[in-house]
Design a protein around this motif. Structure first.
Motif, PDB file in Angstrom:
ATOM      1  N   ALA C 126      48.800  59.129  -7.042  1.00 31.02           N
ATOM      2  CA  ALA C 126      48.688  58.440  -5.761  1.00 31.02           C
ATOM      3  C   ALA C 126      48.913  56.965  -5.999  1.00 31.02           C
ATOM      4  O   ALA C 126      48.103  56.304  -6.643  1.00 31.02           O
ATOM      5  CB  ALA C 126      47.315  58.690  -5.153  1.00 31.02           C
ATOM      6  N   ALA C 127      50.017  56.439  -5.508  1.00 31.56           N
ATOM      7  CA  ALA C 127      50.310  55.020  -5.672  1.00 31.56           C
ATOM      8  C   ALA C 127      49.925  54.288  -4.397  1.00 31.56           C
ATOM      9  O   ALA C 127      50.107  54.802  -3.297  1.00 31.56           O
ATOM     10  CB  ALA C 127      51.796  54.831  -5.950  1.00 31.56           C
ATOM     11  N   LYS C 128      49.387  53.095  -4.538  1.00 33.04           N
ATOM     12  CA  LYS C 128      49.015  52.322  -3.363  1.00 33.04           C
ATOM     13  C   LYS C 128      50.264  51.833  -2.649  1.00 33.04           C
ATOM     14  O   LYS C 128      51.159  51.266  -3.276  1.00 33.04           O
ATOM     15  CB  LYS C 128      48.148  51.130  -3.764  1.00 33.04           C
ATOM     16  CG  LYS C 128      47.326  50.606  -2.595  1.00 33.04           C
ATOM     17  CD  LYS C 128      46.558  49.359  -2.952  1.00 33.04           C
ATOM     18  CE  LYS C 128      47.195  48.158  -2.284  1.00 33.04           C
ATOM     19  NZ  LYS C 128      46.488  46.908  -2.594  1.00 33.04           N
ATOM     20  N   SER C 129      50.337  52.060  -1.363  1.00 35.81           N
ATOM     21  CA  SER C 129      51.487  51.618  -0.583  1.00 35.81           C
ATOM     22  C   SER C 129      51.238  50.221  -0.030  1.00 35.81           C
ATOM     23  O   SER C 129      50.102  49.738   0.006  1.00 35.81           O
ATOM     24  CB  SER C 129      51.721  52.576   0.588  1.00 35.81           C
ATOM     25  OG  SER C 129      50.685  52.433   1.538  1.00 35.81           O
ATOM     26  N   THR C 130      52.309  49.596   0.437  1.00 38.88           N
ATOM     27  CA  THR C 130      52.172  48.302   1.115  1.00 38.88           C
ATOM     28  C   THR C 130      52.144  48.468   2.631  1.00 38.88           C
ATOM     29  O   THR C 130      51.972  47.495   3.358  1.00 38.88           O
ATOM     30  CB  THR C 130      53.364  47.383   0.768  1.00 38.88           C
ATOM     31  OG1 THR C 130      54.574  48.089   1.022  1.00 38.88           O
ATOM     32  CG2 THR C 130      53.309  46.969  -0.690  1.00 38.88           C
ATOM     33  N   THR C 131      52.334  49.708   3.090  1.00 33.43           N
ATOM     34  CA  THR C 131      52.465  49.907   4.535  1.00 33.43           C
ATOM     35  C   THR C 131      51.414  50.831   5.127  1.00 33.43           C
ATOM     36  O   THR C 131      51.383  51.018   6.344  1.00 33.43           O
ATOM     37  CB  THR C 131      53.849  50.502   4.864  1.00 33.43           C
ATOM     38  OG1 THR C 131      54.021  51.705   4.106  1.00 33.43           O
ATOM     39  CG2 THR C 131      54.968  49.528   4.546  1.00 33.43           C
ATOM     40  N   PHE C 132      50.536  51.418   4.312  1.00 36.84           N
ATOM     41  CA  PHE C 132      49.556  52.361   4.854  1.00 36.84           C
ATOM     42  C   PHE C 132      48.199  52.095   4.196  1.00 36.84           C
ATOM     43  O   PHE C 132      47.685  52.888   3.428  1.00 36.84           O
ATOM     44  CB  PHE C 132      50.017  53.803   4.590  1.00 36.84           C
ATOM     45  CG  PHE C 132      49.230  54.864   5.295  1.00 36.84           C
ATOM     46  CD1 PHE C 132      48.259  54.578   6.245  1.00 36.84           C
ATOM     47  CD2 PHE C 132      49.468  56.213   5.018  1.00 36.84           C
ATOM     48  CE1 PHE C 132      47.547  55.577   6.884  1.00 36.84           C
ATOM     49  CE2 PHE C 132      48.762  57.225   5.652  1.00 36.84           C
ATOM     50  CZ  PHE C 132      47.802  56.904   6.584  1.00 36.84           C
ATOM     51  N   HIS C 133      47.635  50.934   4.540  1.00 39.22           N
ATOM     52  CA  HIS C 133      46.329  50.582   3.994  1.00 39.22           C
ATOM     53  C   HIS C 133      45.207  51.402   4.632  1.00 39.22           C
ATOM     54  O   HIS C 133      44.115  51.454   4.080  1.00 39.22           O
ATOM     55  CB  HIS C 133      46.098  49.080   4.142  1.00 39.22           C
ATOM     56  CG  HIS C 133      46.854  48.286   3.124  1.00 39.22           C
ATOM     57  ND1 HIS C 133      46.683  46.944   2.932  1.00 39.22           N
ATOM     58  CD2 HIS C 133      47.795  48.670   2.216  1.00 39.22           C
ATOM     59  CE1 HIS C 133      47.479  46.514   1.964  1.00 39.22           C
ATOM     60  NE2 HIS C 133      48.176  47.548   1.528  1.00 39.22           N
ATOM     61  N   GLY C 134      45.484  52.050   5.762  1.00 37.62           N
ATOM     62  CA  GLY C 134      44.489  52.983   6.317  1.00 37.62           C
ATOM     63  C   GLY C 134      44.121  54.040   5.288  1.00 37.62           C
ATOM     64  O   GLY C 134      42.947  54.344   5.077  1.00 37.62           O
ATOM     65  N   ARG C 135      45.128  54.553   4.614  1.00 34.79           N
ATOM     66  CA  ARG C 135      44.918  55.579   3.589  1.00 34.79           C
ATOM     67  C   ARG C 135      44.498  54.975   2.253  1.00 34.79           C
ATOM     68  O   ARG C 135      43.635  55.537   1.562  1.00 34.79           O
ATOM     69  CB  ARG C 135      46.232  56.365   3.414  1.00 34.79           C
ATOM     70  CG  ARG C 135      46.177  57.490   2.405  1.00 34.79           C
ATOM     71  CD  ARG C 135      47.593  58.027   2.128  1.00 34.79           C
ATOM     72  NE  ARG C 135      48.366  57.080   1.355  1.00 34.79           N
ATOM     73  CZ  ARG C 135      49.685  57.164   1.134  1.00 34.79           C
ATOM     74  NH1 ARG C 135      50.382  58.162   1.656  1.00 34.79           N
ATOM     75  NH2 ARG C 135      50.308  56.255   0.420  1.00 34.79           N
ATOM     76  N   ASP C 136      45.102  53.841   1.907  1.00 34.88           N
ATOM     77  CA  ASP C 136      45.011  53.354   0.524  1.00 34.88           C
ATOM     78  C   ASP C 136      43.963  52.256   0.321  1.00 34.88           C
ATOM     79  O   ASP C 136      43.642  51.928  -0.827  1.00 34.88           O
ATOM     80  CB  ASP C 136      46.379  52.830   0.073  1.00 34.88           C
ATOM     81  CG  ASP C 136      47.430  53.946   0.093  1.00 34.88           C
ATOM     82  OD1 ASP C 136      47.035  55.119   0.037  1.00 34.88           O
ATOM     83  OD2 ASP C 136      48.628  53.628   0.173  1.00 34.88           O
ATOM     84  N   VAL C 137      43.458  51.674   1.401  1.00 38.94           N
ATOM     85  CA  VAL C 137      42.430  50.634   1.278  1.00 38.94           C
ATOM     86  C   VAL C 137      41.234  50.935   2.181  1.00 38.94           C
ATOM     87  O   VAL C 137      40.104  51.072   1.721  1.00 38.94           O
ATOM     88  CB  VAL C 137      42.997  49.231   1.637  1.00 38.94           C
ATOM     89  CG1 VAL C 137      41.881  48.177   1.646  1.00 38.94           C
ATOM     90  CG2 VAL C 137      44.107  48.840   0.668  1.00 38.94           C
TER      91      VAL C 137
END
Lengths: 269, 269, 269
Positions: C126-137
Motif C-alpha cells: 500500500a503506497a501513500k497517494s497524493t490524491t486520496f488522503h481520505g484513505r491514506d491519512v
C-alpha cells in the motif's frame, strides 16, 4: 435491529441515525432513502417486498407528505415486527404481510410528548421542527419502541392504542382467459416495469401482447439479445416488462400508475 | 464481516441484507451498489482496488448480467478472504490480489439446494426467482460461507470443489521509451480518467501529450488552476487524466475502454 | 463510534471503511458522501446541523479540495467529540457547536508518519497517494484517534498540538424592522432553499416578499397546494423558501451564495 426507510435523500437520514444512536445501541440497517418522493404507494410496495426478508426488527419508515399537519404518527405491531411511521397507509401492506394470520395492533404516538425531544450535544437547544418529524418524532419514537418490551408498548406514556388508521391497499389485477388487466406498480432502478399481474398468469404462455407490442415470455433477461424486450416473472412474483441490458419503461413507454393490458399467447393457441 | 457490492442501485441491496441478517450476526459493510450496470470489468477493477484494504472478510459481489442462465455461482477462497458471486470473471482480479503467493480455491454453489431457500416473515412463501439471485442464491450462500470454518467449506453440501471457472484479466499497458499505450479502465465519480498506464512511467516527466493534447504532470489537483487539465499518478497507482475541480472525461473526451496513447515528455528531452 | 462524511461519491468511501476496520472494531455510520463537491462551506453547514444529534463520537470528514498540497491534516477535540479532517475550515462551525462553552483543542497530523501507512491484504504494497488522503491519512488517523484515550492524544507521536488553524464562519443575516437580508446557505435534496435568516424573524408574519415574489408564511408544506410556494421555518431553524411537492430553488431561481432580501409582512401591517 432497526431498519430505516425514507424519501429523504441525503444527508437528512444521518440526523435520524444520530437521534437513534443517542438512545439505543441497536444495529441500524438502511433499506433505502431514495424512495420516489412523497409517493406513499411506491414506498408501501417496496417495503412489502423487502422487510419480510429481515429477521424480527423495528422498522422506521418516513415517507410523509403530510408532515406537520394533523395526520397521526403511528406504531404498528405486526407479527414479530414493530413499524413506526406516519399514518398515511404506507405501513399497511407490509404490516399485513408481516402479521400473517395474526392481528395488527396500532398505537398513536403523542408527538408533543417530552420523551421525544431530541438531544443535541453542545450548547444549542434541539427544538422540534414542523417539517422534519423523521428526526424529531419518528426516530426518537422508534428508539423508545425498540427499547421497550413489545408486550409493554401500551404502558408507554408516549403511546396510546388506536384503531382509527388510514388504510392503503395496492391495486389488484384482473386475469380472465387470455387477458390480464392491471397496472404498473413501480419502475425499478434498472428500468424494469413491475406490474401487478400475478406471475402465474404467464404459465404455459410463449408471448404477451402488451399494449399491442408482442414480446416473448422468458425466464431470464439473457434469453433475449441486449436491447430486446421480454416479459418475465420478476423477483416479486409479478409480471415485469423488461429490456435485456436496457430500460423497459422507455421501451414500453410505461410509468407507475399506467394501465397495462396483457394478451396472453401460447403456441398451441 | 461481510461486505456487499453490486450494480443493484436501490432498494434491492436491502433484501440481500435482510437475507444475510436472518442467518448471521456478522457486521455488514457496503462497498458500493452503483457499479456501472452489468459491467463486469469495471466491477473487477473497483473490487481489486478496494477489498484488499479490508481486514479478512467474506465479500459478496453481485454484478451478474447472466442471472438465471447456466453460469455458475461461485465461492472463491483467496488468502484470508472468501468471495461469493457469479462465475463471470468479476471475482478473479481481486482474488489473485488477495491470495498473494497462495493458491485460489473454487467451489461451485448448488443454487437449487434447499439450504439456500430464503425465509420470509409472515404468511407468504419465499419462492426462488430467476432474476434476483443476489437475494435468492448469493446472499444465503454468503451467510453460509461466513458461518462455516474456512477449512470446512468443502464439507458443506451446498458447495462442491471446481476448477472450471471463467477468468478475467484487466488489460495491461505497453510502455516503451517515451510512449505509453494503454486504455481507460474506469472513469470515477469525480470524472477522473483512470488509465492502465503504470504511474511509474511519469517519473521524471514534466508533461504528457495525451491523444495530442499536452498537459502537465502534477502531484496534486491543486497544482493547476480550477478547470485546467493535468496528468497525475492516481490513488490506484495508475496514470489519471484529470481536471482540477472539473471532469476529466469531458475535457479529454475519453470513456472506459478507449485507447490512450501518452507521449511522455521531459524538460531535458 | 466513527462517523464518515465526504464528497467522494462511490466507491472511494469503501476504501476508507476498509482502512478503519483494519484498525478498529468501532461502529461506522455514514453521514453523507454526496456533499457538494469540494464545497467546504456547504459541508460545514451540514455537519453543524447533523453531528450534534449523535452521541459522543469520532467524526471523520473529508471534503478536501487542497489534497496533496501543504494544507494541514487536523484533529480537533470539541466537547465530548473528536473531529478528523483537512485544515480548511470545514470542521470549525460544528466544532464550536459541539464544544459548547468549552475550548477547542487542535492537533496537527504528521501525515508522513509510519503509523498511518495503510495495510493491504495480499502481496501488493500500500503506497501513500497524493490524491486520496481520505484513505491514506485521515482514515488511519481517525482509527488511531478513536482507539486513543482522549486525554492522551497529545502523547501520540503522529499528533502535535497546534493553534494555527484555518477558520470558517458561516455568514449571518441582518434583520431590521420589516426586512431581513441574508443569503442562501444550501439547497437541500428536496430543492428547499435554506437561507441564513433566523426563523424567529417570521414570528407574527403572514407573508414574505422574497426578491419581489410574495409568498405566504406557513408552518407546513401541506398548508399550500402542491406546486405552490411558501416560506417556512425549516428544521435547521432558518427561513426556507420552498414549494410543496416541488423544488423551491427552481421556483425562486436561487442557489447557494445568492443574496436573499425578505420583506416581512403582517396582516395588521
Amino acid at each position: 435491529m432497526i431498519t430505516l426507510a425514507s424519501d429523504f435523500g441525503s444527508p437528512y437520514p444521518a440526523a435520524m441515525k444520530g437521534v437513534l444512536l443517542e438512545r439505543t445501541d441497536a444495529r441500524l440497517v438502511d433499506v433505502a432513502h431514495d424512495f420516489p418522493r412523497q409517493d406513499v404507494r411506491a414506498a408501501a410496495f417496496w417495503l412489502r417486498e423487502t422487510l419480510p426478508y429481515f429477521p424480527p426488527a423495528t422498522h422506521l419508515v418516513v415517507v410523509d407528505p403530510g408532515v406537520g399537519t394533523d395526520r397521526d404518527a403511528l406504531v404498528v405491531r405486526a407479527g414479530q415486527c414493530t413499524l413506526v411511521g406516519p399514518d398515511n397507509g404506507v405501513l399497511r401492506p407490509v404490516a399485513r404481510e408481516l402479521a400473517g394470520d395474526g392481528a395488527l395492533e396500532y398505537f398513536r404516538i403523542d408527538d408533543d410528548h417530552d420523551d421525544l425531544v431530541p438531544v443535541r450535544l453542545g450548547n444549542a437547544t434541539a427544538a422540534k421542527s414542523t417539517t422534519f418529524h423523521g428526526r424529531d418524532v419518528f426516530a426518537p419514537a422508534a428508539a423508545i419502541v425498540h427499547e421497550t418490551d413489545r408486550e409493554s408498548l401500551a404502558a408507554r406514556a408516549v403511546l396510546s392504542p388506536t384503531d382509527d388508521v388510514v388504510d392503503l391497499v395496492l391495486p389488484e389485477a384482473t386475469v380472465a382467459d387470455d387477458r390480464a388487466t392491471g397496472e404498473v406498480l413501480v419502475v425499478d432502478d434498472f428500468g424494469n416495469v413491475v406490474t401487478n399481474v400475478p406471475g402465474t398468469s404467464l404459465e404455459g404462455r410463449d408471448a404477451v401482447r402488451a399494449n399491442d407490442e408482442r414480446v416473448p415470455v422468458e425466464r431470464t433477461f439473457a434469453a433475449v439479445d441486449p436491447g430486446e424486450r421480454l416479459a418475465t416473472v420478476g423477483s416479486h412474483g409479478y409480471v415485469e416488462l423488461d429490456v435485456n441490458r436496457g430500460r423497459g419503461e422507455e421501451a414500453f413507454g410505461l410509468e407507475p400508475g399506467d394501465v397495462v393490458v396483457l394478451e396472453l399467447e401460447s403456441e398451441s393457441g
